[in-house]
Write a protein that holds these residues in place. Structure first.
Motif, PDB file in Angstrom:
ATOM      1  N   CYS A   1       0.855  -1.225  -0.195  1.00  0.00           N
ATOM      2  CA  CYS A   1      -0.026  -0.041  -0.188  1.00  0.00           C
ATOM      3  C   CYS A   1       0.722   1.313   0.036  1.00  0.00           C
ATOM      4  CB  CYS A   1      -0.931  -0.166   1.347  1.00  0.00           C
ATOM      5  SG  CYS A   1      -2.482   1.391   1.065  1.00  0.00           S
ATOM      6  N   PHE A   2       0.360   2.234  -0.887  1.00  0.00           N
ATOM      7  CA  PHE A   2       1.047   3.444  -0.877  1.00  0.00           C
ATOM      8  C   PHE A   2      -0.008   4.598  -0.376  1.00  0.00           C
ATOM      9  CE2 PHE A   2       3.865   1.148  -3.318  1.00  0.00           C
ATOM     10  CZ  PHE A   2       5.076   1.543  -3.024  1.00  0.00           C
ATOM     11  N   HIS A   3       0.660   5.571  -0.083  1.00  0.00           N
ATOM     12  CA  HIS A   3      -0.412   6.653   0.509  1.00  0.00           C
ATOM     13  C   HIS A   3      -0.034   7.849  -0.194  1.00  0.00           C
ATOM     14  CE1 HIS A   3      -0.488   3.754   3.754  1.00  0.00           C
ATOM     15  NE2 HIS A   3      -1.822   4.065   3.670  1.00  0.00           N
ATOM     16  N   CYS A   4      -1.254   8.748  -0.802  1.00  0.00           N
ATOM     17  CA  CYS A   4      -1.015   9.879  -1.231  1.00  0.00           C
ATOM     18  C   CYS A   4      -1.954  10.744  -0.205  1.00  0.00           C
ATOM     19  CB  CYS A   4      -1.553  10.041  -2.619  1.00  0.00           C
ATOM     20  SG  CYS A   4      -0.695   8.960  -3.836  1.00  0.00           S
ATOM     21  N   LYS A   5      -1.209  12.020   0.027  1.00  0.00           N
ATOM     22  CA  LYS A   5      -1.830  12.986   0.997  1.00  0.00           C
ATOM     23  C   LYS A   5      -2.039  14.327   0.234  1.00  0.00           C
ATOM     24  CE  LYS A   5      -3.046  14.485   5.115  1.00  0.00           C
ATOM     25  NZ  LYS A   5      -3.804  13.801   5.911  1.00  0.00           N
ATOM     26  N   CYS A   6      -3.141  14.566   0.145  1.00  0.00           N
ATOM     27  CA  CYS A   6      -3.568  15.583  -0.466  1.00  0.00           C
ATOM     28  C   CYS A   6      -3.294  17.071   0.371  1.00  0.00           C
ATOM     29  CB  CYS A   6      -5.055  16.060  -0.939  1.00  0.00           C
ATOM     30  SG  CYS A   6      -5.580  17.565  -1.777  1.00  0.00           S
ATOM     31  N   GLU A   7      -2.563  17.976  -0.100  1.00  0.00           N
ATOM     32  CA  GLU A   7      -2.057  19.241   0.624  1.00  0.00           C
ATOM     33  C   GLU A   7      -3.018  20.248   0.747  1.00  0.00           C
ATOM     34  OE1 GLU A   7       1.403  19.964  -2.208  1.00  0.00           O
ATOM     35  OE2 GLU A   7       2.538  19.615  -0.255  1.00  0.00           O
ATOM     36  N   LYS A   8      -3.984  19.943  -0.086  1.00  0.00           N
ATOM     37  CA  LYS A   8      -5.114  21.020   0.049  1.00  0.00           C
ATOM     38  C   LYS A   8      -6.364  20.622   1.314  1.00  0.00           C
ATOM     39  CE  LYS A   8      -4.347  23.826  -3.703  1.00  0.00           C
ATOM     40  NZ  LYS A   8      -5.007  24.594  -4.717  1.00  0.00           N
ATOM     41  N   CYS A   9      -6.673  19.610   0.803  1.00  0.00           N
ATOM     42  CA  CYS A   9      -8.118  19.087   1.567  1.00  0.00           C
ATOM     43  C   CYS A   9      -7.748  17.958   2.615  1.00  0.00           C
ATOM     44  CB  CYS A   9      -9.228  18.511   0.759  1.00  0.00           C
ATOM     45  SG  CYS A   9      -8.567  16.870   0.030  1.00  0.00           S
TER      46      CYS A   9
ATOM     47  N   PHE B   1       3.360  10.133  -0.240  1.00  0.00           N
ATOM     48  CA  PHE B   1       3.393  11.248  -1.447  1.00  0.00           C
ATOM     49  C   PHE B   1       2.413  12.478  -1.155  1.00  0.00           C
ATOM     50  CE2 PHE B   1       4.195   6.893  -3.015  1.00  0.00           C
ATOM     51  CZ  PHE B   1       5.395   7.197  -4.036  1.00  0.00           C
ATOM     52  N   TYR B   2       3.127  13.417  -1.272  1.00  0.00           N
ATOM     53  CA  TYR B   2       2.216  14.797  -1.136  1.00  0.00           C
ATOM     54  C   TYR B   2       2.153  15.246  -2.472  1.00  0.00           C
ATOM     55  CZ  TYR B   2       3.252  14.433   3.966  1.00  0.00           C
ATOM     56  OH  TYR B   2       3.346  14.205   5.155  1.00  0.00           O
ATOM     57  N   GLY B   3       0.915  15.813  -2.596  1.00  0.00           N
ATOM     58  CA  GLY B   3       0.522  16.667  -3.701  1.00  0.00           C
ATOM     59  C   GLY B   3      -1.092  17.232  -3.687  1.00  0.00           C
ATOM     60  N   VAL B   4      -1.673  17.078  -4.738  1.00  0.00           N
ATOM     61  CA  VAL B   4      -2.646  17.638  -4.898  1.00  0.00           C
ATOM     62  C   VAL B   4      -3.659  16.585  -5.547  1.00  0.00           C
ATOM     63  CG1 VAL B   4      -4.453  19.576  -5.542  1.00  0.00           C
ATOM     64  CG2 VAL B   4      -2.436  19.817  -5.079  1.00  0.00           C
ATOM     65  N   CYS B   5      -5.048  16.527  -4.728  1.00  0.00           N
ATOM     66  CA  CYS B   5      -5.622  15.393  -5.432  1.00  0.00           C
ATOM     67  C   CYS B   5      -6.712  15.612  -6.615  1.00  0.00           C
ATOM     68  CB  CYS B   5      -6.647  14.873  -4.160  1.00  0.00           C
ATOM     69  SG  CYS B   5      -7.925  15.971  -3.886  1.00  0.00           S
ATOM     70  N   ASP B   6      -7.284  14.911  -7.243  1.00  0.00           N
ATOM     71  CA  ASP B   6      -8.278  15.188  -8.460  1.00  0.00           C
ATOM     72  C   ASP B   6      -8.964  16.294  -7.884  1.00  0.00           C
ATOM     73  OD1 ASP B   6      -9.497  14.563 -10.599  1.00  0.00           O
ATOM     74  OD2 ASP B   6     -10.709  12.908  -9.948  1.00  0.00           O
ATOM     75  N   GLU B   7      -9.749  16.160  -7.034  1.00  0.00           N
ATOM     76  CA  GLU B   7     -11.064  17.327  -6.907  1.00  0.00           C
ATOM     77  C   GLU B   7     -10.260  18.518  -6.493  1.00  0.00           C
ATOM     78  OE1 GLU B   7     -13.685  15.974  -3.783  1.00  0.00           O
ATOM     79  OE2 GLU B   7     -13.842  13.836  -4.792  1.00  0.00           O
ATOM     80  N   CYS B   8      -9.180  18.620  -5.819  1.00  0.00           N
ATOM     81  CA  CYS B   8      -8.562  19.889  -5.492  1.00  0.00           C
ATOM     82  C   CYS B   8      -7.783  20.500  -6.564  1.00  0.00           C
ATOM     83  CB  CYS B   8      -7.819  19.726  -4.231  1.00  0.00           C
ATOM     84  SG  CYS B   8      -8.616  19.395  -2.722  1.00  0.00           S
ATOM     85  N   GLN B   9      -7.630  19.878  -7.459  1.00  0.00           N
ATOM     86  CA  GLN B   9      -7.273  20.553  -8.813  1.00  0.00           C
ATOM     87  C   GLN B   9      -8.156  21.490  -9.572  1.00  0.00           C
ATOM     88  OE1 GLN B   9      -5.168  17.371 -11.255  1.00  0.00           O
ATOM     89  NE2 GLN B   9      -4.654  16.340  -9.374  1.00  0.00           N
ATOM     90  N   LYS B  10      -9.251  21.263  -9.362  1.00  0.00           N
ATOM     91  CA  LYS B  10     -10.312  22.036 -10.195  1.00  0.00           C
ATOM     92  C   LYS B  10     -10.378  23.603  -9.457  1.00  0.00           C
ATOM     93  CE  LYS B  10     -12.601  17.583 -11.048  1.00  0.00           C
ATOM     94  NZ  LYS B  10     -13.908  16.651 -10.077  1.00  0.00           N
TER      95      LYS B  10
END
Lengths: 138, 138
Positions: free
Chosen positions: B88-96, B129-138
DNA sequence: CTAAGTGCAAAATGTTTGCATACTT
DNA sequence: AAGTATGCAAACATTTTGCACTTAG
């Protein structure tokens, strides 16, 4: 997110100048203070923190949070996005704490893959790979 | 790291039980303390920190450092949970702040690549992994 | 002159540690 | 009994903040 009017101060210049000499190296706020102290310049730590924060906002340097109990690391990026700004990844050894800098094409694939397949826009500046380094595996 | 937990204590059980109910949610050490306090259970914060630390080492929970001045976040992963322990890998959205779990063959490549080319043994349990998720990119 | 920056020390924050006591095995 | 874990409070480390003073524009 603060004021738009910014003054050019002696302290700010010295700080930027120092950071420029540290391209490709991670330094902490304390490193900066210590260095300047040695040089007899001594900028107040509050100022160092405030300026570093501001430089991060301006995109001149980046900030890395490696671990909850380690000080944040900063690194000079400059105004042009080249070199490390785009392609640098970091590995943190869980045993010795060493921070390894990687410039690797293949790793760049990760970002593209995450975006293409998982719609996740990776922030490689912030992402840190945890694990065990070469030496500590022995 | 150091000593391994050998004893099964009441506090540890309560803590794990609580964490299990919080699957898919990130909670802080303080959240745990507060919750338990409300329930009149009240485990000392030192114990909470010590147990959380060890549960991270054991791979039962993951720890995420979101920001230098925010408390660390923890999340239940579990040992037996759908093979997550290995892949399992994890991605954390920096926005939400959303935490995304990824099971992906291609991502597994990362670990192999890091080991092969850079001699770094990746700990995928801990890496985020830090970054921005699908929804927050909009 | 006015707004912004500085520096000091004190506060805030999150986490760890020392030590006596209580609990597990 | 022997070795851990707990809990409290005090210690820690990093970063932020309040406030009077200085400096840049």
């Amino acid at each position: 997110m603060e004021t738009h009017i910014k003054y050019k101060t002696k302290q700010r210049d010295i700080l930027i100048q120092y950071l420029e000499t540290k391209k490709g190296v991670h330094i902490t706020a304390n490193d900066v203070c210590e260095f300047l102290k040695k040089d007899g310049i001594a900028i107040g730590q509050a100022t160092v923190y405030r300026q570093l924060e501001r430089l991060v906002d301006e995109g001149v340097i980046s900030k890395y949070i490696i671990d909850a109990n380690s000080p944040a690391c900063f690194e000079y990026i400059g105004l042009e996005s080249h070199g490390c700004a785009e392609t640098c990844f970091h590995c943190k050894c869980e045993k010795c704490g060493k921070l390894i800098h990687l410039h690797c094409e293949e790793l760049n694939e990760i970002g593209e893959h995450l975006f293409r397949e998982h719609k996740f826009k990776l922030n490689s500046m912030r992402t840190v790979f945890y694990g065990v380094c070469d030496e500590c595996q022995k």
